[in-house]
Design a protein around this motif. Structure first.
Motif, short mmCIF file in Angstrom:
data_model
loop_
_atom_site.label_atom_id
_atom_site.label_comp_id
_atom_site.label_asym_id
_atom_site.label_seq_id
_atom_site.Cartn_x
_atom_site.Cartn_y
_atom_site.Cartn_z
N MET A 1 0.95 -1.28 -0.23
CA MET A 1 0.23 0.01 0.06
C MET A 1 0.87 1.20 -0.09
N VAL A 2 0.67 2.19 -0.90
CA VAL A 2 1.21 3.46 -0.89
C VAL A 2 0.22 4.53 -0.34
N ILE A 3 0.83 5.27 0.74
CA ILE A 3 0.18 6.40 1.42
C ILE A 3 0.83 7.68 0.96
N GLY A 4 0.23 8.77 0.68
CA GLY A 4 0.68 9.90 0.73
C GLY A 4 0.70 10.85 1.82
N LEU A 5 1.62 11.39 2.17
CA LEU A 5 1.87 12.47 3.36
C LEU A 5 2.10 13.69 3.04
N THR A 6 1.35 14.77 3.13
CA THR A 6 1.67 16.14 2.88
C THR A 6 1.17 16.90 3.97
N GLY A 7 1.58 18.22 3.45
CA GLY A 7 1.00 19.41 4.62
C GLY A 7 1.67 20.69 4.12
N GLY A 8 1.45 21.72 4.89
CA GLY A 8 1.82 23.12 4.13
C GLY A 8 3.55 23.21 4.66
N ILE A 9 4.19 24.15 4.22
CA ILE A 9 5.40 24.64 4.83
C ILE A 9 5.25 24.88 6.33
N ARG A 104 10.93 -6.25 -1.88
CA ARG A 104 11.80 -6.87 -0.31
C ARG A 104 10.45 -7.21 0.54
N LYS A 105 9.49 -6.18 0.49
CA LYS A 105 8.50 -6.19 1.58
C LYS A 105 7.23 -5.95 0.66
N PRO A 106 6.61 -7.19 0.14
CA PRO A 106 5.32 -7.07 -0.79
C PRO A 106 4.20 -6.52 0.38
N ARG A 107 4.02 -6.42 1.55
CA ARG A 107 2.77 -6.27 2.40
C ARG A 107 3.48 -4.83 3.12
#
Length: 200
Positions: A1-9, A104-107
């Motif tokens: 699973m790919v999670i996006g992490l974002t925010g402002g400066i 390397r880490k499928p899960r």
């Protein structure tokens, strides 16, 4: 699973990223990659020097990030030029690192730590989005203190990004980061457990 992490400066995204790493997340850091792709003699470095001129270089031929930053934060057109040069290379390297982790880490849970996740369109590549939020007054105060900026310069840098209130609309998970580190950690742990449970 790919999670996006974002925010402002100056919203505290790096703090949250480190907490997710401690919990077992595999961090793919766009800022780190962006620094690598503009190292001397890299293709992106050559294009940047060609456009902005050699005056943006330090003695060791690396890019003077402070000077370049002051140019692009005052000029939206120049900022677009820089983004057009850097963003595609960053995206390619992020995908490469993600594929390497998956082998390397499928899960494994991969965290894409990207300040411009929404603005750059990378949010379309992730499955869930975490937005780190602070109120405008806290953001301004933290940025002025962190980067020793005047109020005018700090406001200009904040204005160059999508407002945090807009980013919140894209969030699957929201972290309010005005409180203590412990408050933030509790929110991160809750989100991490929810994400892990969704994989079972």
């Amino acid at each position: 699973m790919v999670i996006g992490l974002t925010g402002g400066i100056a919203s505290g995204k790096s703090t949250v990223s480190n907490m997710l790493r401690d919990l077992g997340g595999f961090i793919v850091d766009a800022d780190l990659i962006a620094r690598k792709v503009v190292e001397p003699d890299q293709l992106a470095w050559r294009e940047i020097v060609e456009h902005f001129g050699e005056q943006i270089l330090l003695e060791d031929r690396s890019i003077n990030r402070t000077l370049l930053g002051s140019i692009v934060f005052q000029n939206a057109r120049e900022r677009e030029v820089l983004n057009r040069i850097v963003h595609p290379r960053v995206r390619e390297e992020m995908i490469r690192q993600t594929e390497e982790i998956r082998e390397r880490k499928p899960r494994g849970i991969v965290i894409w730590d990207v300040p411009l996740l929404i603005e750059g369109g990378l949010y379309q590549w992730v499955e869930k989005i975490i937005v780190v939020y602070v109120d405008p007054a806290t953001q301004l105060r933290r940025l002025m203190k962190r980067d020793s900026l005047s109020e005018t310069e700090a406001k200009r840098r904040i204005a160059a990004q999508m407002p945090l209130a807009e980013k919140v609309k894209f969030a699957d998970f929201l972290i309010h980061n005005e409180g203590t580190l412990e408050d933030t950690r509790k929110q991160v742990n809750r989100i991490w457990n929810e994400i892990k449970a969704s994989l079972d």
